[in-house]
Design a protein around this motif. Structure first.
Motif, short mmCIF file in Angstrom:
data_model
loop_
_atom_site.label_atom_id
_atom_site.label_comp_id
_atom_site.label_asym_id
_atom_site.label_seq_id
_atom_site.Cartn_x
_atom_site.Cartn_y
_atom_site.Cartn_z
N VAL A 118 49.27 49.53 20.09
CA VAL A 118 50.16 50.40 19.33
C VAL A 118 51.33 49.56 18.83
O VAL A 118 51.99 48.88 19.62
N LEU A 119 51.60 49.61 17.53
CA LEU A 119 52.68 48.84 16.91
C LEU A 119 53.78 49.79 16.47
O LEU A 119 53.54 50.70 15.66
N LEU A 120 54.99 49.58 17.00
CA LEU A 120 56.12 50.48 16.74
C LEU A 120 57.17 49.77 15.90
O LEU A 120 57.69 48.71 16.29
N HIS A 121 57.50 50.36 14.77
CA HIS A 121 58.36 49.71 13.77
C HIS A 121 59.84 49.87 14.06
O HIS A 121 60.27 50.61 14.95
N GLY A 122 60.66 49.19 13.25
CA GLY A 122 62.11 49.25 13.38
C GLY A 122 62.72 50.37 12.56
O GLY A 122 62.05 51.04 11.78
N VAL A 123 64.04 50.56 12.74
CA VAL A 123 64.75 51.59 11.99
C VAL A 123 64.84 51.17 10.52
O VAL A 123 64.93 49.98 10.19
N GLY A 124 64.77 52.16 9.64
CA GLY A 124 64.91 51.88 8.22
C GLY A 124 63.67 51.29 7.60
O GLY A 124 63.71 50.80 6.46
N THR A 125 62.54 51.34 8.31
CA THR A 125 61.29 50.88 7.71
C THR A 125 60.18 51.83 8.18
O THR A 125 60.45 53.00 8.43
N SER A 126 58.96 51.35 8.28
CA SER A 126 57.84 52.22 8.67
C SER A 126 56.73 51.34 9.21
O SER A 126 56.90 50.12 9.37
N GLY A 127 55.57 51.95 9.45
CA GLY A 127 54.43 51.15 9.88
C GLY A 127 54.04 50.09 8.88
O GLY A 127 53.32 49.14 9.23
N TRP A 128 54.56 50.19 7.66
CA TRP A 128 54.33 49.16 6.64
C TRP A 128 54.67 47.77 7.16
O TRP A 128 54.00 46.78 6.83
N MET A 129 55.71 47.65 8.01
CA MET A 129 56.19 46.33 8.42
C MET A 129 55.16 45.55 9.23
O MET A 129 55.28 44.34 9.40
N TRP A 130 54.12 46.24 9.69
CA TRP A 130 53.09 45.59 10.51
C TRP A 130 51.85 45.20 9.71
O TRP A 130 50.82 44.86 10.29
N THR A 131 51.93 45.21 8.38
CA THR A 131 50.75 44.98 7.55
C THR A 131 50.01 43.70 7.93
O THR A 131 48.78 43.68 8.05
N LYS A 132 50.75 42.61 8.12
CA LYS A 132 50.10 41.32 8.43
C LYS A 132 49.46 41.36 9.81
O LYS A 132 48.37 40.80 10.01
N GLN A 133 50.11 41.99 10.78
CA GLN A 133 49.53 42.07 12.11
C GLN A 133 48.30 42.97 12.13
O GLN A 133 47.30 42.67 12.78
#
Length: 277
Positions: free
Chosen positions: A35-50
């Motif tokens: 499970v990948l949990l993103h930071g504030v001010g972003t979304s699951g988008w930030m994990w695209t490369k992972q």
């Protein structure tokens, strides 16, 4: 449901405790769950490369947390409430109802709370960019957060934030789109709550292995928090990622992915990471 290569992708809402949050689900359902949990001010988008790197042999779950991304219509309540939502996602979607949990920034706070309070659903946790030490002048920081909320989606502010986070040039557009999908309510509440975050007392009895990580160029309080987080959990470890800042999953995506894979498979951590004792 769609296919990316040989991987099944299931994008949809998970309904828990009266709230539905969006969860992207990629990979074979019987594979080890991450499970990948993103930071504030972003979304699951930030994990695209992972997601792209892990989906071939892992079952990857990427929620958009309340107030963010495709869950932005659902109000942010608290870190504890969000940790419960994630626990229910794991129970419903992970093989055997357990998963490895990885969180960065806000996601790291949620993952740390989850590892302490619901270890029955967490095989192991990686928490990156988490501060558990008192901030100087917290009142001033809360005021700054309040003042920033109305302009957080303004172009110059987003570009300044992207520079501060060392967001790669190729990811700027995606970062700005994700940031604009964040509710102002979530931004204000998360910013305020993070200032006073402390690990739950249950951490002392948690059997969950926890790896606390920070970028070498992060704030001093975050770096100094590593030892405290590791010491709070009976099976805690800490390390620094050299030459990177807070959002280092984008700065060094390969290293971040290798770290996740090592924790899931039980292999040694990448040699580039520096142990903190």
């Amino acid at each position: 449901m769609k296919k990316i290569g040989s991987n099944t992708v299931r994008d949809g809402c998970a309904s828990m405790t009266g709230m539905a949050i969006f969860v992207q689900e990629v990979g074979a359902v019987e594979a080890p769950a991450v499970v990948l949990l993103h930071g504030v001010g972003t979304s699951g988008w930030m994990w695209t490369k992972q997601v792209s790197a892990l989906a071939g042999d892992m079952h990857v779950l990427v929620p958009d947390l309340p107030g963010h991304g495709q869950s932005n219509m659902h109000p942010w309540i608290s870190i504890a409430d969000t940790a419960q939502l994630v626990a229910e996602v794991i129970s419903a979607r992970a093989p055997g109802g357990r998963a490895h949990v990885v969180g960065l920034s806000l996601g790291g706070y949620v993952a740390a709370h989850l590892a302490a309070t619901a270890p029955e659903v967490v095989i192991g946790a990686i928490v990156s960019g988490v501060n558990v030490l008192p901030f100087p002048n917290p009142g001033r920081l809360r005021l700054l957060g309040t003042l920033m909320a109305p302009v957080m989606k303004w172009g110059p502010v987003l570009r300044a934030n992207a520079r501060a986070l060392n967001v790669p040039a190729a990811d700027i557009d995606g970062y700005q789109s994700a940031a604009r999908a964040t509710s102002r309510q979530a931004f204000r509440r998360v910013s305020d709550e993070a200032l006073g975050f402390r690990l739950a007392a249950q951490a002392a009895d948690s059997p969950c292995p926890v790896l606390a990580v920070a970028g070498e160029n992060e704030h001093d309080l975050t770096r100094r928090s590593l030892a405290d987080i590791a010491a709070a959990f009976p099976h805690g470890e800490a390390c620094l990622a050299p030459g990177v800042g807070h959002a280092w999953n984008g700065e060094k995506p390969g290293l971040f992915t290798d770290m996740i894979r090592a924790r899931v498979t039980g292999d040694r951590l990448p040699q580039e990471l520096v142990s903190v004792r």
